[in-house]
Motif scaffolding. Sequence first.
Motif, PDB file in Angstrom:
ATOM      1  N   TYR A  15       0.845  -1.190   0.000  1.00  0.00           N
ATOM      2  CA  TYR A  15       0.000   0.000   0.000  1.00  0.00           C
ATOM      3  C   TYR A  15       0.881   1.241   0.000  1.00  0.00           C
ATOM      4  N   VAL A  43      -0.008  -5.882   0.769  1.00  0.00           N
ATOM      5  CA  VAL A  43      -1.382  -6.093   0.310  1.00  0.00           C
ATOM      6  C   VAL A  43      -1.661  -7.596   0.387  1.00  0.00           C
ATOM      7  N   LEU A  80      -2.993 -10.187  -1.024  1.00  0.00           N
ATOM      8  CA  LEU A  80      -3.518 -10.915  -2.177  1.00  0.00           C
ATOM      9  C   LEU A  80      -2.631 -12.119  -2.428  1.00  0.00           C
ATOM     10  N   ARG A 114     -11.767  -2.325  -3.321  1.00  0.00           N
ATOM     11  CA  ARG A 114     -10.533  -1.945  -2.620  1.00  0.00           C
ATOM     12  C   ARG A 114      -9.578  -3.134  -2.597  1.00  0.00           C
ATOM     13  N   LEU A 115     -10.135  -4.333  -2.455  1.00  0.00           N
ATOM     14  CA  LEU A 115      -9.363  -5.568  -2.421  1.00  0.00           C
ATOM     15  C   LEU A 115     -10.323  -6.699  -2.747  1.00  0.00           C
ATOM     16  N   VAL A 116     -10.024  -7.458  -3.794  1.00  0.00           N
ATOM     17  CA  VAL A 116     -10.924  -8.544  -4.167  1.00  0.00           C
ATOM     18  C   VAL A 116     -10.117  -9.713  -4.733  1.00  0.00           C
ATOM     19  N   ARG A 117     -10.500 -10.914  -4.309  1.00  0.00           N
ATOM     20  CA  ARG A 117      -9.922 -12.130  -4.876  1.00  0.00           C
ATOM     21  C   ARG A 117     -10.763 -12.509  -6.083  1.00  0.00           C
ATOM     22  N   GLY A 145      -6.459 -11.586  -8.398  1.00  0.00           N
ATOM     23  CA  GLY A 145      -6.878 -10.579  -7.448  1.00  0.00           C
ATOM     24  C   GLY A 145      -6.535  -9.183  -7.913  1.00  0.00           C
ATOM     25  N   ALA A 153      -6.378  -4.950  -6.278  1.00  0.00           N
ATOM     26  CA  ALA A 153      -6.476  -4.073  -5.109  1.00  0.00           C
ATOM     27  C   ALA A 153      -6.150  -2.644  -5.504  1.00  0.00           C
ATOM     28  N   THR A 211      -4.222   0.082  -4.337  1.00  0.00           N
ATOM     29  CA  THR A 211      -3.139   0.129  -3.352  1.00  0.00           C
ATOM     30  C   THR A 211      -2.702   1.549  -3.036  1.00  0.00           C
ATOM     31  N   ILE A 214      -2.844   0.617  -8.653  1.00  0.00           N
ATOM     32  CA  ILE A 214      -3.688  -0.569  -8.604  1.00  0.00           C
ATOM     33  C   ILE A 214      -2.767  -1.772  -8.756  1.00  0.00           C
TER      34      ILE A 214
END
Length: 173
Positions: free
Chosen positions: A78, A85, A87, A115-118, A126, A128, A130, A139
């Motif tokens: 981040y 992060v 991920l 904001r954050l996704v798998r 994934g 994010a 960041t 990103i």
Amino acid sequence: MLHRQTLAATAAGILLAGGIGATIPAGATTAPSRTTAPTTAQVVDVRWGGHRTFDRLVIDVRGTMPPVSVKPVKELRYDGSGNRVPLAGKFFLEIKLSPAAAHNEAGQSVYKGPRLVRIHLPALRGVALTGDFEGVVTIGAAFQNKPHYRTFVLHSPERFVLDVAHTAPFCGW
């Protein structure tokens, strides 16, 4: 004599006002327009999709597309804090848009994406957001295998596209 001084002062005032008015173009307004694009590009969304031979990541931008850099990194961090992060993946891409922001001039977020996704696609694992820090939006994207990718920009609306092959690079990439 007093009458002559008053007349001269009035004439000078008229000429001064006329001169100032001449420097402002006809039809110009002093209030900013509410319908113009933001002066700094705004990152408003990130979305993705799976296709037969590649996965696509799209970054939606309001305003003029800023310069974008994409580089492989060992891990995602981040911006600002430097925290890792969370991920999962073995390979990562860091996408930077600058000058850009994910917030408006009042400091309110305009970013509507994750904001954050798998993600469970063949290549993309994934995504994010960041960073939205000092005029740079960052990103991160995570992959299980080394990503073979191409990038391009599309217009009306403005968007940055990252295509990642499922296996070896496509012919012509």
